[in-house]
Motif scaffolding. Sequence first.
Motif, PDB file in Angstrom:
ATOM      1  N   PHE A 470      -2.718 -11.007   8.713  1.00  0.00           N
ATOM      2  CA  PHE A 470      -2.636 -10.377   7.396  1.00  0.00           C
ATOM      3  C   PHE A 470      -4.031 -10.006   6.899  1.00  0.00           C
ATOM      4  N   ARG A 471      -4.991 -10.928   7.062  1.00  0.00           N
ATOM      5  CA  ARG A 471      -6.347 -10.660   6.589  1.00  0.00           C
ATOM      6  C   ARG A 471      -6.943  -9.455   7.305  1.00  0.00           C
ATOM      7  N   LEU A 472      -6.802  -9.399   8.629  1.00  0.00           N
ATOM      8  CA  LEU A 472      -7.362  -8.296   9.398  1.00  0.00           C
ATOM      9  C   LEU A 472      -6.699  -6.974   9.016  1.00  0.00           C
ATOM     10  N   THR A 473      -5.370  -6.989   8.922  1.00  0.00           N
ATOM     11  CA  THR A 473      -4.643  -5.769   8.551  1.00  0.00           C
ATOM     12  C   THR A 473      -4.948  -5.363   7.114  1.00  0.00           C
ATOM     13  N   PHE A 474      -4.983  -6.345   6.223  1.00  0.00           N
ATOM     14  CA  PHE A 474      -5.208  -6.076   4.807  1.00  0.00           C
ATOM     15  C   PHE A 474      -6.590  -5.485   4.563  1.00  0.00           C
ATOM     16  N   THR A 475      -7.594  -6.004   5.275  1.00  0.00           N
ATOM     17  CA  THR A 475      -8.952  -5.478   5.115  1.00  0.00           C
ATOM     18  C   THR A 475      -9.026  -4.021   5.547  1.00  0.00           C
ATOM     19  N   GLY A 476      -8.447  -3.698   6.701  1.00  0.00           N
ATOM     20  CA  GLY A 476      -8.433  -2.314   7.157  1.00  0.00           C
ATOM     21  C   GLY A 476      -7.634  -1.421   6.232  1.00  0.00           C
ATOM     22  N   TRP A 477      -6.545  -1.951   5.708  1.00  0.00           N
ATOM     23  CA  TRP A 477      -5.709  -1.178   4.790  1.00  0.00           C
ATOM     24  C   TRP A 477      -6.454  -0.883   3.491  1.00  0.00           C
ATOM     25  N   LEU A 478      -7.227  -1.871   2.993  1.00  0.00           N
ATOM     26  CA  LEU A 478      -8.012  -1.638   1.788  1.00  0.00           C
ATOM     27  C   LEU A 478      -9.057  -0.548   2.007  1.00  0.00           C
ATOM     28  N   ASP A 479      -9.664  -0.528   3.194  1.00  0.00           N
ATOM     29  CA  ASP A 479     -10.648   0.513   3.483  1.00  0.00           C
ATOM     30  C   ASP A 479     -10.025   1.901   3.395  1.00  0.00           C
ATOM     31  N   GLN A 480      -8.748   2.009   3.763  1.00  0.00           N
ATOM     32  CA  GLN A 480      -8.071   3.300   3.676  1.00  0.00           C
ATOM     33  C   GLN A 480      -7.644   3.623   2.249  1.00  0.00           C
ATOM     34  N   ARG A 481      -7.051   2.626   1.569  1.00  0.00           N
ATOM     35  CA  ARG A 481      -6.506   2.889   0.239  1.00  0.00           C
ATOM     36  C   ARG A 481      -7.603   3.086  -0.798  1.00  0.00           C
ATOM     37  N   LEU A 482      -8.670   2.305  -0.711  1.00  0.00           N
ATOM     38  CA  LEU A 482      -9.736   2.379  -1.717  1.00  0.00           C
ATOM     39  C   LEU A 482     -10.820   3.339  -1.245  1.00  0.00           C
ATOM     40  N   ALA A 483     -10.458   4.606  -1.139  1.00  0.00           N
ATOM     41  CA  ALA A 483     -11.401   5.595  -0.622  1.00  0.00           C
ATOM     42  C   ALA A 483     -12.385   6.055  -1.682  1.00  0.00           C
ATOM     43  N   SER A 484     -11.981   6.078  -2.956  1.00  0.00           N
ATOM     44  CA  SER A 484     -12.875   6.523  -4.025  1.00  0.00           C
ATOM     45  C   SER A 484     -13.960   5.479  -4.272  1.00  0.00           C
ATOM     46  N   GLU A 485     -15.166   5.979  -4.586  1.00  0.00           N
ATOM     47  CA  GLU A 485     -16.300   5.071  -4.784  1.00  0.00           C
ATOM     48  C   GLU A 485     -16.263   4.377  -6.137  1.00  0.00           C
ATOM     49  N   LEU A 486     -15.617   4.982  -7.149  1.00  0.00           N
ATOM     50  CA  LEU A 486     -15.617   4.410  -8.492  1.00  0.00           C
ATOM     51  C   LEU A 486     -14.275   4.728  -9.161  1.00  0.00           C
ATOM     52  N   TYR A 591       4.513   4.989   3.971  1.00  0.00           N
ATOM     53  CA  TYR A 591       3.164   4.429   4.061  1.00  0.00           C
ATOM     54  C   TYR A 591       3.195   2.915   3.839  1.00  0.00           C
ATOM     55  N   SER A 592       2.198   2.240   4.378  1.00  0.00           N
ATOM     56  CA  SER A 592       2.087   0.796   4.207  1.00  0.00           C
ATOM     57  C   SER A 592       1.560   0.488   2.809  1.00  0.00           C
ATOM     58  N   ASP A 593       2.073  -0.587   2.229  1.00  0.00           N
ATOM     59  CA  ASP A 593       1.722  -0.930   0.845  1.00  0.00           C
ATOM     60  C   ASP A 593       1.712  -2.444   0.709  1.00  0.00           C
ATOM     61  N   TYR A 594       0.815  -3.097   1.462  1.00  0.00           N
ATOM     62  CA  TYR A 594       0.795  -4.558   1.521  1.00  0.00           C
ATOM     63  C   TYR A 594       0.423  -5.156   0.164  1.00  0.00           C
ATOM     64  N   GLY A 595       1.060  -6.266  -0.149  1.00  0.00           N
ATOM     65  CA  GLY A 595       0.741  -6.989  -1.372  1.00  0.00           C
ATOM     66  C   GLY A 595       1.496  -6.516  -2.591  1.00  0.00           C
ATOM     67  N   ASN A 596       2.287  -5.461  -2.464  1.00  0.00           N
ATOM     68  CA  ASN A 596       3.014  -4.926  -3.607  1.00  0.00           C
ATOM     69  C   ASN A 596       4.492  -5.294  -3.487  1.00  0.00           C
ATOM     70  N   PRO A 597       5.055  -6.082  -4.411  1.00  0.00           N
ATOM     71  CA  PRO A 597       6.475  -6.425  -4.314  1.00  0.00           C
ATOM     72  C   PRO A 597       7.403  -5.327  -4.809  1.00  0.00           C
ATOM     73  N   MET A 598       6.846  -4.271  -5.414  1.00  0.00           N
ATOM     74  CA  MET A 598       7.654  -3.219  -6.017  1.00  0.00           C
ATOM     75  C   MET A 598       7.861  -2.047  -5.060  1.00  0.00           C
ATOM     76  N   ALA A 599       8.979  -1.342  -5.241  1.00  0.00           N
ATOM     77  CA  ALA A 599       9.172  -0.063  -4.566  1.00  0.00           C
ATOM     78  C   ALA A 599       8.241   0.970  -5.205  1.00  0.00           C
ATOM     79  N   GLN A 600       7.777   1.919  -4.396  1.00  0.00           N
ATOM     80  CA  GLN A 600       6.795   2.889  -4.896  1.00  0.00           C
ATOM     81  C   GLN A 600       7.047   4.249  -4.260  1.00  0.00           C
ATOM     82  N   VAL A 601       6.844   5.294  -5.055  1.00  0.00           N
ATOM     83  CA  VAL A 601       7.027   6.673  -4.598  1.00  0.00           C
ATOM     84  C   VAL A 601       5.802   7.469  -5.009  1.00  0.00           C
ATOM     85  N   LEU A 602       5.307   8.323  -4.110  1.00  0.00           N
ATOM     86  CA  LEU A 602       4.205   9.242  -4.405  1.00  0.00           C
ATOM     87  C   LEU A 602       4.753  10.656  -4.432  1.00  0.00           C
ATOM     88  N   ILE A 603       4.515  11.364  -5.543  1.00  0.00           N
ATOM     89  CA  ILE A 603       4.931  12.754  -5.658  1.00  0.00           C
ATOM     90  C   ILE A 603       3.708  13.589  -6.005  1.00  0.00           C
TER      91      ILE A 603
END
Length: 800
Positions: A470-486, A591-603
């Motif tokens: 989980f830690r290894l996957t989560f770290t890589g996933w954060l690098d993808q999701r948190l692309a914005s610098e600020l 898409y993967s959405d680790y750590g989120n218990p809710m359903a999510q949709v992107l439009i």
Amino acid sequence: MTRAAFQALLSHWRRRPLQLVTLVLGLALATALWSGVQAINAEARASYDEAAEALGGGALDTLVAADGGTIPVETFVALRRAGWAVAPVVEGWIAGDGGRVRLLGLDPLTAPPGTAAAGAALGDDPLAFFGSNGVLLAAPATADRLAANGLPVTAVEGLAPGMAFADIPVAQRLLGVDGLTRLVILEEQPLVRPALDTLAPGLDRRAPEAQADLARLTDSFHLNLTAFGLLSFAVGLFIVHGAVALAFEQRRPVFRTLRALGLSARRLTALVALELLAFALIAGAIGVGLGYVIAAALLPGVAATLRGIYGATVEGSLTLQPAWWAAGFAIAVAGTAVAAAGSLWKLSRLPVLAPARPRAWAMASGAARRAQLGAAGGLALLALGAGLSGGGLVAGFVMLGALLVAAALALPTVLDLALGACARLGGTGPKAQWFWADTRQQLPGLSLALMALLLALAANIGVGTMVSSFRLTFTGWLDQRLASELYVAAETPEQAEAMLAFLGPMTDAILPIWNVEGTVEGAPAEIFGVADHATYRENWPMLDALPGVWDRVAAGGAVLVNEQLARREGLAPGDAVSLPDGWTPVVGGIYSDYGNPMAQVLIALPELAARFPGVEKLDFGLRVPPGRVDEVRQALLGFGIPDEKMIDQAALKAFSLEVFERTFAVSAALNVLTLSIAGFAILTSLLTLAAMRLPQLAPVWALGLTRAELSRLEVLRALLLAVLTFVAAVPVGLLLAWVLLAVINVEAFGWRLPMFLFPRDWVWLGLLSLLAAGLASLWPALRLSRMAPARLIAVFAHER
């Protein structure tokens, strides 16, 4: 006769206090971990119930804005004037010391009857509560957290933990909102009133079951804790079973004598059962007390986990509740009954003239081993059936438990085969042959402790592999999701508009992060707008998608759904998905959405703005040139954006990883406790076997082996068995990890993680198991090395 017989039975424990300590302490430790986990779960569920009862008990319908925004105050006034009995609510989160606090703004005069906060607001000083400068009301622990941040708050006993209550204007000011979050429809309504569709067409009515239920949402987490408690309890029962069985074999002469003197088998069995009941109650009292200490130590970590992942608030303090005290005593008595059932059955059928010589406690028969293998095979089939049934979370834990118990039952046979192979390869000298034969002979007496060690090691390997994956996957996933610098949040729409114009020359891109809550496929979900930008096209973590998915999303004909929603509804790319207002676009990707218990949709962002005009447009991600993050932050401070409204990528990533580490801190602590109990099981088995083995060691000593050599061989035997048990535990632990990742994690959270192997962690765990076995064998070995020769010689004076 009965009193004398009971005294004779108790005399055994006076002559062997170490066995008594083993029995009581083993049961107390098992009860401690079980009752501690139950205390944590009971505290959490009590907090959920109090939170649900905060306003209307969670059993009342509510009205929410159909566009996901706020409800104008004018709409509430119109409903009240038309006869609708509704109560306004403003809800959100504010900062508190040690984590967020849920703020609930309410009107005490219209709140549902029986609302604790409304009663407190209208109490001794109601004027202090009303108005834009009114005080907040909170439970004492929550009030301390808010007071540390400088907020005016009054502590009130009986309010839900982790929540603060305020007048509507106060809540609006603190949360930065103008309207109302929702309206609660009271139970008693006028018989004649206008229809909602004509009076407030922009509102949707929601039944209570459509709202998030924290107790149900966190069931998987509490089930995990319960599984750990059961595992630890099972390991402790191995100690109790061994102590009871050993005492039974050692007291055979006493049993025979009592039967010969006229004591019936039924009364003898009843006296032994009464004796064990007394020990169970004593151990239960000790275990429940220790459980309270364990729960008090672990509860802050559990509270942090529930706040970080689920948004559920549980204060880090423990309240004594009679239910789990009673449950602790009940589990202690039940565990003793299970551990002693076999011995009591033998005792009830013991012939009057049963042999007085202690027999095969340490010499398991081949028939018993075959029965164990048969039970292990049956449990393996049960695990396979549970896995194939797809019966949900409970079936997953049945599969897990059956696999672990099957592995434990098969361990003695596996070790016996391994020792036989070692004997063929380990030398032909008399000393070596005696060592291997003696080790195989002692295996039945140590098998229970080794089973406990196997379960503890397998749990450590399995949970460790899951956490590290989980830690290894989560770290890589954060690098993808948190692309914005600020990441920055404006306080008002006007400030947001001015900020965008101000930031234009300083950034490469400004990416809106807007979202609303809506109903997707009949259940609550988060709906986010996504900009058509290279940041998402290049970094978003897709699991499966249609060709040209980003172009389809940008055109408005497709949406992206997270893995949780896809698994829950059985969605695949190309399927239609039902969104609010009857919109049914196709699923363009998952898409993967680790750590989120809710359903999510992107439009697409334009679709979000058009279909949900009330969406708050305050949050943005900023793509900033390398090395200019601090410069942009300082410029925003000068513009009037407070520092707490800005989060840089590194800080957000560090916070997410901190939440992750807190999440599994409880699991790590329970793993250590379970391994410690297994080490204690080895120690108690070796100590109880030491006295019984004198008739076997004395002839070897008489033939020339020194006491020091014998003690070294004892330590070597314990280390060898620990190594073999560890080798057997590795595949069991990896199978456990696979079940956790591929079955239980999917059922509990809705996502599946890839499995990675971490051999270095196994090496450290193997060394730790060797240390535990070595320390456990050290005391019996020292006692043997210092034993008086006269005691060894005395063995030859007996018939054996």
